[in-house]
Each structure stands twice: as structure tokens, then as C-alpha cells.
Design a protein around this motif. Structure first.
Motif, mmCIF file in Angstrom:
data_model
loop_
_atom_site.group_PDB
_atom_site.id
_atom_site.type_symbol
_atom_site.label_atom_id
_atom_site.label_comp_id
_atom_site.label_asym_id
_atom_site.label_seq_id
_atom_site.Cartn_x
_atom_site.Cartn_y
_atom_site.Cartn_z
ATOM 1 N N GLU A 99 0.825 -1.208 0.000
ATOM 2 C CA GLU A 99 0.000 0.000 0.000
ATOM 3 C C GLU A 99 0.861 1.261 0.000
ATOM 4 O O GLU A 99 0.590 2.211 -0.735
ATOM 5 C CB GLU A 99 -0.934 -0.004 1.214
ATOM 6 C CG GLU A 99 -1.934 1.133 1.196
ATOM 7 C CD GLU A 99 -2.933 1.048 2.335
ATOM 8 O OE1 GLU A 99 -3.417 2.109 2.755
ATOM 9 O OE2 GLU A 99 -3.231 -0.065 2.795
ATOM 10 N N ALA A 100 1.913 1.276 0.809
ATOM 11 C CA ALA A 100 2.795 2.440 0.886
ATOM 12 C C ALA A 100 3.483 2.730 -0.447
ATOM 13 O O ALA A 100 3.744 3.886 -0.781
ATOM 14 C CB ALA A 100 3.841 2.242 1.984
ATOM 15 N N HIS A 101 3.769 1.678 -1.210
ATOM 16 C CA HIS A 101 4.434 1.844 -2.508
ATOM 17 C C HIS A 101 3.429 1.891 -3.665
ATOM 18 O O HIS A 101 3.817 1.838 -4.829
ATOM 19 C CB HIS A 101 5.435 0.712 -2.733
ATOM 20 C CG HIS A 101 6.639 0.811 -1.860
ATOM 21 N ND1 HIS A 101 6.735 0.154 -0.651
ATOM 22 C CD2 HIS A 101 7.793 1.507 -1.999
ATOM 23 C CE1 HIS A 101 7.893 0.430 -0.093
ATOM 24 N NE2 HIS A 101 8.556 1.258 -0.888
ATOM 25 N N HIS A 102 2.153 1.945 -3.336
ATOM 26 C CA HIS A 102 1.076 1.981 -4.332
ATOM 27 C C HIS A 102 1.195 0.821 -5.322
ATOM 28 O O HIS A 102 1.049 0.990 -6.531
ATOM 29 C CB HIS A 102 1.061 3.327 -5.069
ATOM 30 C CG HIS A 102 0.986 4.503 -4.149
ATOM 31 N ND1 HIS A 102 -0.155 4.825 -3.427
ATOM 32 C CD2 HIS A 102 1.918 5.425 -3.796
ATOM 33 C CE1 HIS A 102 0.081 5.884 -2.694
ATOM 34 N NE2 HIS A 102 1.331 6.278 -2.893
#
Length: 112
Positions: free
Chosen positions: A61-64
């Protein structure tokens, strides 16, 4: 003996042990990335497994990025040439594709 797997949020993990290190350990088998965990007992192992899955999902999620999909529904099967021939003839004689015949055989195997 059937191997037991940990399950969490749609992911599965192995349960292994090291007599030498007196520790339980495992890895998530639903992704190509190496996601491992360990614990001194099953409660600790399960907690570390769930934390590892949560960390992996948070990283994605943080790195999309989308989490990896290990099972695409497509895989190669290697057979002896004679078995391949017999299967192809079976499929043809039943007016179905080779893929359909294999899917039916696998479904029957998994139903047992």
C-alpha cells in the motif's frame, strides 16, 4: 501425513521446525517474495506470521503496488508423451478440450 498451513487474510504459511535452534519457522507460500516468520511456540509463530502478512500488505500500500498473485489459474503440466497422447485422445473422444479434461481430473482429485 497432510501438511498443516497457517491461514490469514487469504495467505497461507508453512509450519516447520529446527531441532538445532529450538524454533518454529515458516514462509508465506502465496507470493513469490520471501516472507518469513518464526516463534518459540505456535502462538508466537502464528502472531509473527500474521504480522508478516500485515507488514507485506502495508508495504504494498505504501508503494502503491498491488500484492502479488501467486495463483493465476494457469500452469504448465509435464506428462510422458504416451500419457499426453492418451489424454488428448480421451478429450477428443468426449468432444471436449484438453484443458477441460484436465480441469475435470483435477476437480475429481481435489474432491477426494
Amino acid at each position: 501425513m497432510k501438511q498443516q498451513l497457517l491461514k490469514y487474510k487469504g495467505y497461507h504459511g508453512t509450519v516447520e521446525f529446527s531441532l538445532e535452534d529450538d524454533v518454529l519457522y515458516g514462509k508465506v507460500i502465496d507470493v513469490n517474495s520471501l516472507i518469513s516468520y518464526e516463534g518459540k511456540d505456535l502462538t508466537e509463530l502464528r502472531s509473527d506470521f500474521e504480522g508478516a502478512v500485515d507488514d507485506y500488505l502495508a508495504m504494498c500500500e505504501a508503494h502503491h503496488e498491488s500484492p502479488e498473485k501467486a495463483y493465476t489459474g494457469s500452469f504448465n503440466v509435464r506428462l510422458e508423451p504416451e500419457m499426453h497422447k492418451r489424454l488428448a485422445l480421451y478429450a477428443r473422444s468426449h468432444n471436449e478440450s484438453l484443458n477441460t479434461s484436465v480441469k475435470q481430473a483435477v476437480a475429481q482429485l481435489l474432491a477426494e
